[in-house]
Design a protein around this motif. Structure first.
Motif, PDB file in Angstrom:
ATOM      1  N   MET A   1       0.829  -1.200   0.000  1.00 40.12           N
ATOM      2  CA  MET A   1       0.000   0.000   0.000  1.00 40.12           C
ATOM      3  C   MET A   1       0.867   1.255   0.000  1.00 40.12           C
ATOM      4  N   HIS A   2       1.897   1.296   0.913  1.00 36.10           N
ATOM      5  CA  HIS A   2       2.669   2.539   1.013  1.00 36.10           C
ATOM      6  C   HIS A   2       3.543   2.794  -0.214  1.00 36.10           C
ATOM      7  N   SER A   3       3.784   1.746  -0.981  1.00 39.02           N
ATOM      8  CA  SER A   3       4.566   1.976  -2.195  1.00 39.02           C
ATOM      9  C   SER A   3       3.749   2.789  -3.189  1.00 39.02           C
ATOM     10  N   VAL A   4       2.425   2.639  -3.138  1.00 36.91           N
ATOM     11  CA  VAL A   4       1.563   3.383  -4.042  1.00 36.91           C
ATOM     12  C   VAL A   4       1.519   4.851  -3.616  1.00 36.91           C
ATOM     13  N   MET A   5       1.523   5.059  -2.291  1.00 34.49           N
ATOM     14  CA  MET A   5       1.319   6.413  -1.798  1.00 34.49           C
ATOM     15  C   MET A   5       2.548   7.286  -2.035  1.00 34.49           C
ATOM     16  N   GLN A   6       2.305   8.485  -2.467  1.00 33.49           N
ATOM     17  CA  GLN A   6       3.405   9.405  -2.697  1.00 33.49           C
ATOM     18  C   GLN A   6       4.016   9.801  -1.351  1.00 33.49           C
ATOM     19  N   GLN A   7       5.335   9.908  -1.318  1.00 34.53           N
ATOM     20  CA  GLN A   7       6.018  10.192  -0.064  1.00 34.53           C
ATOM     21  C   GLN A   7       5.572  11.505   0.597  1.00 34.53           C
ATOM     22  N   PRO A   8       5.531  12.641  -0.171  1.00 38.42           N
ATOM     23  CA  PRO A   8       5.125  13.911   0.473  1.00 38.42           C
ATOM     24  C   PRO A   8       3.697  13.845   1.036  1.00 38.42           C
ATOM     25  N   PHE A   9       2.835  13.182   0.304  1.00 37.00           N
ATOM     26  CA  PHE A   9       1.441  13.090   0.753  1.00 37.00           C
ATOM     27  C   PHE A   9       1.365  12.311   2.059  1.00 37.00           C
ATOM     28  N   LYS A  10       2.108  11.220   2.094  1.00 36.95           N
ATOM     29  CA  LYS A  10       2.123  10.380   3.291  1.00 36.95           C
ATOM     30  C   LYS A  10       2.625  11.183   4.493  1.00 36.95           C
ATOM     31  N   THR A  11       3.719  11.932   4.260  1.00 37.44           N
ATOM     32  CA  THR A  11       4.275  12.732   5.346  1.00 37.44           C
ATOM     33  C   THR A  11       3.251  13.749   5.844  1.00 37.44           C
ATOM     34  N   ALA A  12       2.570  14.395   4.891  1.00 39.67           N
ATOM     35  CA  ALA A  12       1.586  15.416   5.279  1.00 39.67           C
ATOM     36  C   ALA A  12       0.471  14.805   6.120  1.00 39.67           C
ATOM     37  N   VAL A  13      -0.005  13.648   5.695  1.00 41.55           N
ATOM     38  CA  VAL A  13      -1.080  12.995   6.449  1.00 41.55           C
ATOM     39  C   VAL A  13      -0.610  12.651   7.854  1.00 41.55           C
TER      40      VAL A  13
END
Lengths: 285, 346
Positions: A1-13
């Motif tokens: 799942m986290h491979s799909v998610m963009q890194q900056p977006f993940k950090t922001a969340v």
């Protein structure tokens, strides 16, 4: 799942979630804990030195009695909610999808009105000259108006009314997940309806029951405006004691300590809930 | 009264759209203690919007103002009697500039320069009133009710109302036993608690939000009430009588004060002057039933208001009357504990 998610977006969340938890959950609770171990002060509300006097005061027989009575009313509320909510949720899971949506929608609509306003409305219904008494008298069921308002019963009615959806929704979700195959298997293996209910349905819906109990029991001890409006400022809840300590008696440490007792009780219930879930999970596996 | 506060907020919200920044007066007052007409006329005359917020006990008002932060930035509040001295001594109040106040000299000399504020540097009397007995004569049979003690009679079982005010309820208990309503003696307070707990089975409800309502709703027949509430209640229910109990009424004087963190003290001064106009003071007394300390306004009152014993007691009514005083924090804690016991007892 986290491979799909963009890194900056993940950090922001993550920052948003953690920031929220730190500033709006952890910090206020730490303030309450801090207040509870300070000394009450008539001029500044709180002062040093730190001590546990507030907690000692909780064991005063008076407050123990208030706590127990509050627990009793909350338990009655929970029981009534369960007795109504369980069959309701079951029936809800049986009707067609279209109707389900409508029924859940109807369940949620009252939330669009402030609960204080709805409590006042309930007062108009229960009053001596209120709707209920007038209706009962006009159909000749009673001659004299019943004294409903300003009683323990009125407080419980109010609490049930406000909290019932919190019982129904988690129950509905476990009934939705209830596998039809398991019930069929139970029948095939010769269990009667009652036996299936007790041995299969109840254990499988227990997590929903516990979740509902948690969502009803604790809030039921805190909704101080219900006894104020429907109970005639009697039949106090723990919430009333907390409010009185902050506003009238100006004993902030004690008020804080009382609210921590509620938080700890909640944590204890959540722990029990997890335990039961794990147990059922193991059995199911 | 919450409707009023809402209307006030709405008014602010609406005018907030205009380019010019409107002036706002944040008034923090008892519920049902200021006719809407007065607020409207003030806004009409001065252009200052009034945001009206209410409280139902001195304790609640004090607890909010004590914080002195922006969430409780009120320009004007109306504490009762001894709360003026308490707040003055704790440095919560701004001094009032008498040169900006018109009409102060019309106030009853007996109600200014009191111990609570010797030179009225911090407070201007607004209204005064009393807490006495309410009796619904239509629903009561037998001997007329004349004393606090009568509430203990069996015939009123489940029909009694008390105000939701710790000091007032204990005042009654103490007076029935012959003690001062301002007692700080723990033994006397305990005795009053014992006495009051005998009354509790008869008590149907506590109410300080609008004490006339349980009588009008038919929930209670006899008990405590504020005189202005009794006057207002009688408009709807002719049989509601205000009785001066033999043991003595509780008297209070409510005064305007300007909290230290007020944002618009100028408007607060203007509002006080506005209310002190005889015509406005008379309108307030007539509308909400409490007595105005403004002697010039007394002359303007219609006879049926000026001669209404409920609003304006005579000398015999005031026998044994007591003003509440500051009992200090130690005694307050004793009261608070017994109050909690009283309300949770069953």
């Amino acid at each position: 799942m986290h491979s799909v998610m963009q890194q900056p977006f993940k950090t922001a969340v993550l920052i948003l979630v953690w920031g929220w938890l730190l500033f709006l959950v952890l910090a206020p609770n730490l303030l309450v804990v801090g207040a509870s171990v300070m000394t009450r002060d008539p001029a500044t509300f709180l002062s040093l030195p730190l001590n546990l006097d507030a907690y000692r005061q909780l064991f005063d027989p008076l407050y123990l009695e208030v706590f127990l009575h509050s627990l009793y009313m909350a338990a009655m509320t929970t029981l009534v909610c369960l007795l109504i909510g369980y069959p309701f949720a079951w029936a809800l899971s049986k009707v067609g999808k279209q109707r389900q949506l409508i029924l859940i929608f109807l369940l949620i609509v009252p939330f669009w009105t402030n609960s204080l306003v709805r409590t006042y409305a309930l007062k108009l219904i229960l009053a001596t000259n209120g709707l209920l008494n007038n209706a009962l008298m006009s159909i000749g069921l009673i001659d004299e108006p019943l004294q409903l308002l300003y009683t323990e019963g009125a407080v419980i009615i109010g609490l049930v009314y406000l909290l019932l959806p919190f019982m129904i929704l988690p129950l509905y979700s476990v009934f939705e997940d209830l596998k039809q195959e398991l019930l069929l298997a139970s029948h095939d293996l010769g269990a009667g309806r009652l036996s299936t209910f007790i041995n299969v349905i109840v254990p499988l819906t227990l997590p929903g029951v516990l979740a509902g109990v948690m969502l009803v029991l604790l809030p039921a001890m805190g909704l101080f405006f219900v006894p104020d409006i429907l109970g005639g400022s009697r039949n106090l809840l723990v919430g009333n004691v907390i409010k009185n300590q902050f506003l009238d008696a100006r004993n902030w440490p004690f008020g804080a300590a009382a609210s921590i007792v509620l938080t700890v009780t909640m944590a204890f219930l959540m722990f029990a809930h997890r335990l039961s879930k794990r147990r059922i999970g193991e059995e199911g596996a | 009264m919450k409707k009023l506060a809402l209307a006030g907020l709405l008014a602010v919200g609406l005018t907030g759209c205009s380019s010019e920044e409107p002036q706002v007066l944040n008034l923090y007052n008892w519920s049902e203690y200021m006719p809407q007409e007065v607020l409207d006329r003030f806004t009409e005359e001065t252009g200052i919007q009034v945001v009206y917020t209410t409280y139902d006990s001195n304790e609640a008002m004090y607890a909010r103002l004590k914080l002195l932060d922006d969430s409780a930035a009120y320009d004007l509040a109306v504490p009762s009697t001894y709360y003026v001295s308490k707040m003055r001594q704790e440095d919560l109040l701004m001094s009032i500039d008498r040169s900006k106040i018109e009409g102060f000299d019309q106030l009853d000399p007996e109600l200014v320069n009191l111990d609570i504020d010797p030179e009225n540097k911090f407070s201007v009397p607004y209204l005064w009133g009393t807490t006495g007995l309410a009796v619904d004569t239509a629903d009561i049979e037998g001997e007329p009710v004349t004393a606090w003690e009568d509430l203990w009679e069996d015939r009123f079982d489940g029909r009694v109302m008390l105000t939701n005010d710790m000091r007032e309820v204990f005042h009654v208990g103490l007076r029935v036993l012959g003690y001062s309503g301002n007692s700080t003696n723990p033994d006397e307070i305990e005795a009053a608690y014992e006495k009051l707990s005998e009354l509790m089975p008869s008590v149907r409800t506590f109410n300080s939000d609008a004490p006339r309502m349980p009588y009008l709703e038919g929930e209670t027949d006899v008990g405590m009430i504020w005189n202005g509430e009794a006057v207002m209640g009688k408009d709807t229910m002719e049989s509601l009588e205000y009785v001066y109990p033999e043991e003595g009424i509780i008297a209070w004087l409510d005064s305007f004060v300007i909290p230290k963190n007020a944002k618009n003290p100028e408007a607060a001064h203007q509002f006080i002057s506005f209310v002190l106009q005889p015509e406005i003071s008379a309108l307030i007394s007539e509308e909400i039933g409490y007595a105005t300390p403004n002697l010039a306004a007394r002359d303007l009152l219609p006879d049926e208001v000026a001669n209404n014993r409920a609003s304006y007691p005579n000398a015999t009514d005031m026998i044994n009357a007591e003003f509440q005083t500051d009992i200090g924090d130690d005694a307050l804690q004793v009261y608070a504990k017994y109050w909690e016991m009283l309300k949770s007892g069953r």
